[in-house]
Design a protein around this motif. Sequence first.
Motif, PDB file in Angstrom:
ATOM      1  N   VAL A  71      52.639  31.341  40.109  1.00 50.02           N
ATOM      2  CA  VAL A  71      51.675  30.453  39.464  1.00 50.02           C
ATOM      3  C   VAL A  71      51.233  30.977  38.094  1.00 50.02           C
ATOM      4  O   VAL A  71      50.801  30.211  37.236  1.00 50.02           O
TER       5      VAL A  71
ATOM      6  N   LEU B 272      34.335  33.620  46.177  1.00 45.07           N
ATOM      7  CA  LEU B 272      34.425  33.277  44.756  1.00 45.07           C
ATOM      8  C   LEU B 272      34.231  31.778  44.553  1.00 45.07           C
ATOM      9  O   LEU B 272      33.631  31.347  43.560  1.00 45.07           O
TER      10      LEU B 272
ATOM     11  N   PRO C 284      43.127  27.368  45.052  1.00 45.88           N
ATOM     12  CA  PRO C 284      44.065  28.307  44.438  1.00 45.88           C
ATOM     13  C   PRO C 284      43.466  29.136  43.308  1.00 45.88           C
ATOM     14  O   PRO C 284      43.758  30.323  43.190  1.00 45.88           O
ATOM     15  N   ARG C 285      42.616  28.536  42.481  1.00 47.91           N
ATOM     16  CA  ARG C 285      42.082  29.334  41.367  1.00 47.91           C
ATOM     17  C   ARG C 285      41.260  30.511  41.892  1.00 47.91           C
ATOM     18  O   ARG C 285      41.194  31.559  41.260  1.00 47.91           O
TER      19      ARG C 285
ATOM     20  N   ILE D 185      43.655  33.370  42.745  1.00 44.54           N
ATOM     21  CA  ILE D 185      44.065  34.092  41.530  1.00 44.54           C
ATOM     22  C   ILE D 185      42.952  35.054  41.109  1.00 44.54           C
ATOM     23  O   ILE D 185      43.179  36.243  40.872  1.00 44.54           O
ATOM     24  N   ARG D 186      41.739  34.529  41.022  1.00 44.49           N
ATOM     25  CA  ARG D 186      40.615  35.371  40.609  1.00 44.49           C
ATOM     26  C   ARG D 186      40.391  36.503  41.600  1.00 44.49           C
ATOM     27  O   ARG D 186      40.068  37.626  41.208  1.00 44.49           O
TER      28      ARG D 186
ATOM     29  N   GLN E  53      42.755  39.221  41.027  1.00 41.64           N
ATOM     30  CA  GLN E  53      42.424  39.920  39.777  1.00 41.64           C
ATOM     31  C   GLN E  53      41.199  40.817  39.961  1.00 41.64           C
ATOM     32  O   GLN E  53      41.125  41.911  39.404  1.00 41.64           O
TER      33      GLN E  53
END
Lengths: 361, 361, 361, 361
Positions: free
Chosen positions: A78, A164, A309-310, A313-314, A317
Amino acid sequence: MATCKAAVFVGANKPLAIQEFPIPALEDGATLVRMEMAAVCGTDVHAAHYAASPFPVIFGHENVGVIAEMNGGPTHDVLGQPLQPGDRIIFRSAACGKCFNCSVGESCQHSRPYGMMRCDEPPHLRGGFGQYLYLDPDPWILRVPDEMSTERALLSVVGNHTLLNGIERIGGVDPGATVVVQGAGPIGMGALIQAKVAGAGRGIVIGAPSSRLELARAMGADETIDIGELREPAARVERVRELTGGRGADLVMECSGGSTAFQEGLEMARYAGKFLVVGQWTDYGPQPINPSLVTRKSLRLNGVFSGAPRHIIRSLQVMQSAVRYPVERLITHRFPLDRVNDDFAAHERLEAMIPVILPNQ
Amino acid sequence: MATCKAAVFVGANKPLAIQEFPIPALEDGATLVRMEMAAVCGTDVHAAHYAASPFPVIFGHENVGVIAEMNGGPTHDVLGQPLQPGDRIIFRSAACGKCFNCSVGESCQHSRPYGMMRCDEPPHLRGGFGQYLYLDPDPWILRVPDEMSTERALLSVVGNHTLLNGIERIGGVDPGATVVVQGAGPIGMGALIQAKVAGAGRGIVIGAPSSRLELARAMGADETIDIGELREPAARVERVRELTGGRGADLVMECSGGSTAFQEGLEMARYAGKFLVVGQWTDYGPQPINPSLVTRKSLRLNGVFSGAPRHIIRSLQVMQSAVRYPVERLITHRFPLDRVNDDFAAHERLEAMIPVILPNQ
Amino acid sequence: MATCKAAVFVGANKPLAIQEFPIPALEDGATLVRMEMAAVCGTDVHAAHYAASPFPVIFGHENVGVIAEMNGGPTHDVLGQPLQPGDRIIFRSAACGKCFNCSVGESCQHSRPYGMMRCDEPPHLRGGFGQYLYLDPDPWILRVPDEMSTERALLSVVGNHTLLNGIERIGGVDPGATVVVQGAGPIGMGALIQAKVAGAGRGIVIGAPSSRLELARAMGADETIDIGELREPAARVERVRELTGGRGADLVMECSGGSTAFQEGLEMARYAGKFLVVGQWTDYGPQPINPSLVTRKSLRLNGVFSGAPRHIIRSLQVMQSAVRYPVERLITHRFPLDRVNDDFAAHERLEAMIPVILPNQ
Amino acid sequence: MATCKAAVFVGANKPLAIQEFPIPALEDGATLVRMEMAAVCGTDVHAAHYAASPFPVIFGHENVGVIAEMNGGPTHDVLGQPLQPGDRIIFRSAACGKCFNCSVGESCQHSRPYGMMRCDEPPHLRGGFGQYLYLDPDPWILRVPDEMSTERALLSVVGNHTLLNGIERIGGVDPGATVVVQGAGPIGMGALIQAKVAGAGRGIVIGAPSSRLELARAMGADETIDIGELREPAARVERVRELTGGRGADLVMECSGGSTAFQEGLEMARYAGKFLVVGQWTDYGPQPINPSLVTRKSLRLNGVFSGAPRHIIRSLQVMQSAVRYPVERLITHRFPLDRVNDDFAAHERLEAMIPVILPNQ
C-alpha cells in the motif's frame, strides 16, 4: 500434494483441534503466506465459548506472515514498496469501495476478516492459526520493515490500530494532557502507549492485578490505580480527582469492558473533557448511567471498536518509531501450533497479557 | 447486432465525430446504461484543444443514465436501495480499496473515470457522450430519487461534490459567515450554493459578464462584484473590505482559475479566515504571491479538485433538499448528440454556463 | 431621583412582585440599558419553583435593550461597530480571560449572567425583567442591525447560540444529512432551524402536542413524530428507522430533557452517526442506558448547555440571513411587565413556545 | 525608595543601556515579579535595528520570574493552584474577553505584551530585561512546578506555544507521520520537538550550520539536510522525496523565514499533506510561488505566529513530561543583565541558539 497443519475450532467449549490441510494451488492473483506469528485475541476466546459460533474455523485475525508464493497478485504494498517472496507482511481483505461505509470512510460492510471465515471448503487456510494462509486476489498488504521485530509488527494490529482510530475520532490528544485508561489488559496497554505517543503528558492506568499494573508502568504509566485496593467506583473517581488537582482527566479511555466503567468514566472526565469508549463491545444490557453528566460537563464521547487501513499504516509507523516503549514485553506467552490450547488457557486465567502462536515452530 | 451512436474525440482541435458502435453483450457483473444527460465540462473543452490528449475517446464524465440491462451486477445502490432496469442512476468506477490514497481516504489512485478512457477497444462505450455506456463489474452506483429532475441529479456531479469535499477540508462554513466566491462560472455557482447551504450568511460573487452575475444573484448571491468594472485586484480587495466592515471575508473560495486570483484571495480573507483554492488546477507557473499574508493573518488554506463518493451522496441529498435554489437555470444549453460541437462552441464563447448533451434525443 | 419598575423573584412558589427601584447614576464605564424585550426561559420557571433559589432576583437573562446612557464605557461593539445611545444591543458580562475555562475556550468560570444575580444591593437593576438594566463596566456588546426585528435579535440568544455551540462541538452537520430532533419546545425548534441552516437535508421532529409539531413544520420540519401517538420509545425508534431507509439518523439532537431520551437517541442514530445532547441538564439520576451502543455503533456524542460569545455573533448573523424561517412565530406570548406572571403561567401550561416580556410597554 | 536595574532600548542601532528605576509601590491588585530568566528573541534583535521601533522600552517578552510581592491580586493561577510570594511563574496580560478576536478564540486585539510597552512612565518596569517587573492587576498567571527547571519553563514560551497553536490549527500530527522542518533555529527546534511529542514518527530538519543540525539530532531529528551542502531548493526537494519513498512529507513546517521557503515547502509536501507556515512573519514582498500546487496536491496550509493561553498551559505540560528531550541544551548563552548586549551579539552572529538574561545574577 504438500500439506500443512492448522488449529481448528470445532465447536463451542471444545479444544481447538490440529488438522492437516492440503496447501492449495494458487488461483490467479492469489498469494500464499507462511505464518510467522498470530495473536490469540479475546474475541477468539470469547467465540470459543459461545454456543452460536460458526465452525469449523481456523482462528487468527491478528497476523504477521511471510510471502511464500505469488501468482500474479499485487506487486507492491500500500505504500508502493515492491513485494517479493520472503517479505514479511501484514494483510487484510481490501475494502470493497462500493458500500455506504466505504463511501463515508468507515469499515467496509462486505470485507471478510481472515480468521473468522469457515474453513470446510477449499482453500481452507483462512486463518492465522495455521502454517499457511491463503490470501484471495486483491488483498490489502503492508510490508514490515526489515529492521522491525515480528513482535512489534504484530502488535500494530493488536488493538493499536483501533486505538489510533479512536484517538482520531475523539479529536486527538491535547499535548501535555492527563489521560486515564480504564483497564490494564492488552487494549488498555495500547491505549496508554498510543495516548502517550499522541502527546499525553501523564497516563493513569486503572486495573488489576498488580503484575499488569507493573507492566503498565513499564509501558510509561505515571500512576496506577489498583481496583483490588480501591474496590468502589467512587473511590477510584475520587483518586482521579486528587491526581488531577480536583479537575478530572482531560481524556478518559474505557478499555475494560466492565459494566460500571461507562458511568465511572463519565465521572472521571473533566468539564469539557473527552471520553473514548473502546471496551463496551459486549452487550450487558442497560446499566445505570446518568446522562446529565454528558450535558453538564459538555463532554465529548466517541465509541470505536476497529481500525481502518490508514490506522494500520500509522500503527506500524508508530511501532517502528516509538522504540522507547518496550512493547515486546506485552507478549507474555509464545507457543507452537500444537500448544494453542495452552495460550487460550493462559488468556482465560488472565495470566497472559498477549499470548501468541508461532505456527511454524 | 444492435448499434448506437457516440460522439468521439478524434484528435486535438478537430470536431467530435459521431460514430456508430455495437451495443456489446454484457460480461458477468456488467451493466448497460442508457444515457439521459451528460455535461460538457471545461476539462473536455480543454482536452479537445490539447495536442497530447489521447484519442479516440468518448468524452462525458458527468453523467446521468438509466439502467438498460443488468447481468448479475449490483442489486442495490450505495444507500442500500434496490436497483432494476429503468432506474436513473449516477455511477463511477469503485475505489480499489488497496492503494495509499484509498487507505487514507483520498481519491483512489487506480480507478479510471468513464469519459476519459480510450474507446478503440471493446466494449468501446466508455463515456457519457453516447447513447449507451458500458459499466464494468463492481461499479459504484447511486440511485436518483424518482421525484428529482435529471438536471438536479446531473448538477450534483458537476463541481458540487468537489465543493463539498472542499468545504469539508476547510473545516466547514461558520454559520452566518460572509463568503467571497472568486469566479462566476459553473464552479463559482456551485461554491455559492454549497456555501449557503452549509450556513453562510452572505455570499459575494466576483466575476463577469453581467449575465453571469445576474445568474449568481438568482442563485442567492447577496452582492456581486463585476471584474469588468473593478478591473484592478486592489479595487476588488477594497470592495470586499468595504462589504465586510473593514475586516475581510470569513471564507474565500477561489473558483476562477485566474493567475492573480490566489494573491487576491489571500488579501480578501480576514485575520484567521479561510481560503479554499478550487480553481488553480491549470499550472501557469510561479506567480507573485506574498507568503507573509499566510503567517500574519493566521490563515487556513485548502486545495481541492475532486470529490470522493461520500461527497456525491451528500451532493445529491443537497440538490434534493435545497429546492429553493433554481439550479436548473444553470443548464443553459441542451443539445442532442449530433450537435455536441455546438455545446463546445457555446462553452468556448463563455456563452454557456453549463451545456449538456441529451444523447438519446 | 428617577425610578423604574422591575419584576422581582421574592422566593420559591411566589408570584414575581413588581417593585420600584431608583435608576442609578452610572459609575465610570457603566452603561444604562432600556429594556426592549426579555424572554421567559425554562430556567426561570424552574428557578421560581426551586426552594433553594437565591432571592431577591430580577430574572431575565435573554434580553434585547437600547442604550439609554453611556458613561465612558465601550464606544464600539465586538464587531467594531460604533455604539451610541438609541442603539439596540445584545449584551453579556465579558469573559475574564484569566480562568482555566477562558484559557481553553470554554465558558468563563467567573462571569455572572445578568438575570441571575441578587438585586438587593445597588445598582439593583441586574436582570431583563425591568424597565432598565445597569451594565457594569467592560461588558460584551453586540449591536443589533437596524433592519432586524427585535424578535429575531432576541431569538439569537434563546437557545440558538447554545445549539450553534453544540453543532460546532459535534463537528458540524454533513450537507444533506437527515437530522432527528427529540423535543418540540424552544430548544427543539432552534435545533431544527440551526441544523437546517448548517446544511441538513431532512429534519424530523419528535414531540407533542400537535400544535407544536405544526409549528415545527412551519419552521422547516420535513417529518414529525407525535409522542402522543407513538407512545413507546421502541415505536419511535422504529419510525425513525423507516424514515431513514433502515439506517438510522445521521445526527440526533436531544432537546427534550426526557429521562428516556438519551437511550432513545442512541438507538435512533446510525452507525458512525452523531448524537448531540442538549436537553439533559436536569439531573434525574441514573437511567437504564446501554453503553454498548456507543462502542458498537462507533457513535460520536457531545454534551452542551450554553454558548460562547462567538456563537452569539453567529446566531445573530444566522437570524439576519435566514429570513426564510418565520422565527417570529415562535414568540407566542407577549406581556407587559405587570403581567409577567401570565407569561410564567403560559409556560407552565406548555401553552407558550417562547413567552416574552415587553418591560416598557 | 528601593531601586533596581533594567536594560533599556534607547533607539535603533544603539546598545541597550542599563538604567536604574524605582521599585514602585503596588497599586491595588498589582503584583511585583523578581525576574529569573528572560530570553532574547529574534523579535528583540529585529526591533533593535528597526528605525521605527518605539523607545524607550525594556525588552523581554519571554520570561520566568518569582512573585516578590502581592497586593490583593490573583490568589490562584489559571489551573487553580494557590499563589504566594516565592512562587516561580509564567505570566501575561489577560485577554480582554470583549474584542472580536477574543470572541472567536484568537489572540486578543487589546492585550499589550510585557516587553513591548514603553517604559518612560511609571511603573516603568514593563519588560523582562530588568531585575523586577511590575504586573498590572488581572494578569494571566501559570505557576511553574517546583521540580521543573527554570530553563524548561522558559522554553515553554519560546516558540513552543506558537507551535502548539500551529499544530492545533493544522489538525494535529498523524501518528507515525514523517515531518519536515524547514529551519534549524529556535523555532525549528521547537517544531521538531512538538511534532515528535504530538506523534510524528520521523523528523527531518533542514538548515545550517552543522552545529545547529547536530543540536537538531540531539533533539530527536532522524535526518538532517544541510543547506550549505544542498544549496539549491530543487536538490533539497529531491532529498525529501528520496527520504519519503518518493511520496513527499506528511507535514512540512516552515520555520526558516527564508524567501524561497514557502514554494519549497509546497513542493516537499505529499499529496493531501499539510504545510504549517510559522516563519513567514517578515514581509519580503511577493515571491514566485506556484499556486497550482495547492490545488493539485489538495494541500492543507495554516499560518500561525503566536499562541493563546491554552497553548502556554499545554506547552508547560509538554516541557514537564517530555523529559527525554534535553531542551536545556537549546539555551546556549546565559549572561547577567549588564552583558545583555553580548546576548544580542551572539544572536546576530547566529552563534547562539537561544540566549538568555539572568537579570538578578
